[in-house]
Design an enzyme around this catalytic site. Structure first.
Site, PDB file in Angstrom:
ATOM      1  N   TYR A  93      36.060  14.265  54.358  1.00  0.00           N
ATOM      2  CA  TYR A  93      36.147  14.881  53.026  1.00  0.00           C
ATOM      3  C   TYR A  93      34.808  14.812  52.310  1.00  0.00           C
ATOM      4  CZ  TYR A  93      36.394  10.210  50.792  1.00  0.00           C
ATOM      5  OH  TYR A  93      36.125   8.942  50.350  1.00  0.00           O
ATOM      6  N   CYS A  94      34.618  15.752  51.386  1.00  0.00           N
ATOM      7  CA  CYS A  94      33.471  15.729  50.471  1.00  0.00           C
ATOM      8  C   CYS A  94      34.025  15.872  49.058  1.00  0.00           C
ATOM      9  CB  CYS A  94      32.443  16.808  50.824  1.00  0.00           C
ATOM     10  SG  CYS A  94      33.073  18.509  50.790  1.00  0.00           S
ATOM     11  N   TRP A  95      33.259  16.417  48.130  1.00  0.00           N
ATOM     12  CA  TRP A  95      33.705  16.478  46.742  1.00  0.00           C
ATOM     13  C   TRP A  95      34.910  17.392  46.573  1.00  0.00           C
ATOM     14  CZ3 TRP A  95      34.182  14.220  42.386  1.00  0.00           C
ATOM     15  CH2 TRP A  95      34.427  14.938  41.208  1.00  0.00           C
ATOM     16  N   TYR A 122      37.637  15.030  47.710  1.00  0.00           N
ATOM     17  CA  TYR A 122      37.844  13.865  46.845  1.00  0.00           C
ATOM     18  C   TYR A 122      38.546  14.266  45.550  1.00  0.00           C
ATOM     19  CZ  TYR A 122      36.938  10.383  43.295  1.00  0.00           C
ATOM     20  OH  TYR A 122      37.090   9.494  42.263  1.00  0.00           O
TER      21      TYR A 122
END
Length: 353
Positions: A93-95, A122
């Site tokens: 995952y990222c932002w 996130y």
């Protein structure tokens, strides 16, 4: 094992590794519990790409960003992942679950790993934490341990856990002892988001069929706010009152705050924070007690003049829940005495009184 390319933020189980590809700064503020940080852009690189995006063009930013991301993913593969077997199943995952996590996922899938990605990243996880905390807080029968400052409430709480009880220890989760002198040397508090994630994770670990013991807290523990659904559930819950003698409380605090007696540079500024309520002359008197190492006198005066009046005020306003049990009195807050009080509490609650 899951084979979807995108999974919701509430479906985190079953993966071998959860990988957070955001910058180290983003990861430090908050992250999914248990995640490892393999950033595809460093803090400085993300600033650089963002600046180019705004000042030059999105196209130029994407070219430079792609080059940097490729280099960093290659480095993570070389340094951390070459030993992973073919059936390794990571979740990335990222932002917002977009380009940064997507780039790593594509490469991992090309290698042959069943790499999934959190849909919404996130941000989606954060929304899940906030929503789910409210749902979880309503499930538990909370029992609130109340008592004036120095009554060893946190130690009683921890001893309840040691004796088989179930607890929510907000002060430990917040890395703070809950008073103006409560910040721990060399142990900074987590971010607000990080604290909320810690509380959520602990709530997911608790058994809703058993009571949960919690120490009475104000809305803030140090600089951190207790999540609103949790504080609301606490204040609507029944209380178990601890009443310890003044001598026992002073003895306990002298043991519990040894660092305060060893570092005047740490202690004095914190005493001066009480000036608005106590006045300059009182703080100057306390400063003299510190300089003369008259610790017992200082602690007793702090309790009598500052903490006890605040406690009476806050308890009357905040913790008005039913008292099903007699007050748990003690004149002994040694380790053995604390264990004895915890045992009495468990016995009373288990007896259904």
């Amino acid at each position: 094992m899951k084979n979807n390319w995108l999974v919701p933020a509430n479906a985190l189980a079953g993966y071998d590794t959860i990988i957070d590809v955001r910058t180290p700064a983003e990861f430090a503020l908050d992250h999914i519990p248990g995640a490892v940080n393999f950033p595809v852009l460093s803090n400085e690189e993300r600033v650089r790409v963002g600046t180019i995006y705004k000042q030059v063009s999105p196209f130029e930013a994407k070219k430079i960003g792609a080059a940097l991301i490729s280099q960093n993913i290659a480095r993570h593969l070389q340094e951390h992942l070459l030993d992973k077997p073919k059936d390794w199943c990571p979740l990335i995952y990222c932002w917002r679950g977009g380009q940064r996590s997507g780039a790593m996922q594509v490469i991992f899938r090309q290698i042959g790993w069943n790499a999934d990605r959190i849909e919404g990243g996130y941000k989606a996880f954060r929304n899940h934490v906030m929503d789910n905390t409210g749902e979880l807080a309503k499930r538990f029968r909370m029992l609130i341990i109340c008592g004036a400052t120095g009554s060893a409430k946190t130690r009683i709480l921890q001893q309840i856990e040691a004796q088989g009880g179930q607890i929510l220890d907000l002060e430990t989760l917040a890395s703070h002892k809950g008073s103006v002198l409560g910040n721990l040397p060399d142990e900074p508090q987590p971010s607000q988001k990080g604290f909320e994630t810690r509380v959520w994770k602990r709530l997911t670990e608790l058994d809703p069929t058993r009571p949960v013991f919690v120490e009475a807290e104000s809305r803030k523990v140090g600089n951190l706010h207790v999540p609103e659904p949790v504080i609301e559930a606490m204040r609507a819950s029944p209380c178990l009152d601890v009443s310890a003698s003044m001598d026992a409380r002073v003895d306990f605090l002298l043991r519990d705050y040894p660092y305060a007696q060893q570092d005047n540079a740490w202690l004095l500024p914190r005493l001066w924070k009480l000036k608005e309520r106590q006045g300059t002359s009182v703080i100057e008197h306390w400063q003299e007690l510190v300089e003369q190492a008259q610790w017992r006198t200082l602690v007793q005066e702090l309790l009598e003049l500052h903490y006890d009046p605040l406690y009476r005020q806050s308890q009357g306003l905040n913790y008005t829940g039913k008292r099903h049990w007699p007050t748990f009195e003690t004149s002994d807050l040694s380790d053995a005495g604390i264990a004895e009080v915890a045992g009495r509490m468990l016995q009373a609650v288990n007896a259904g009184r």
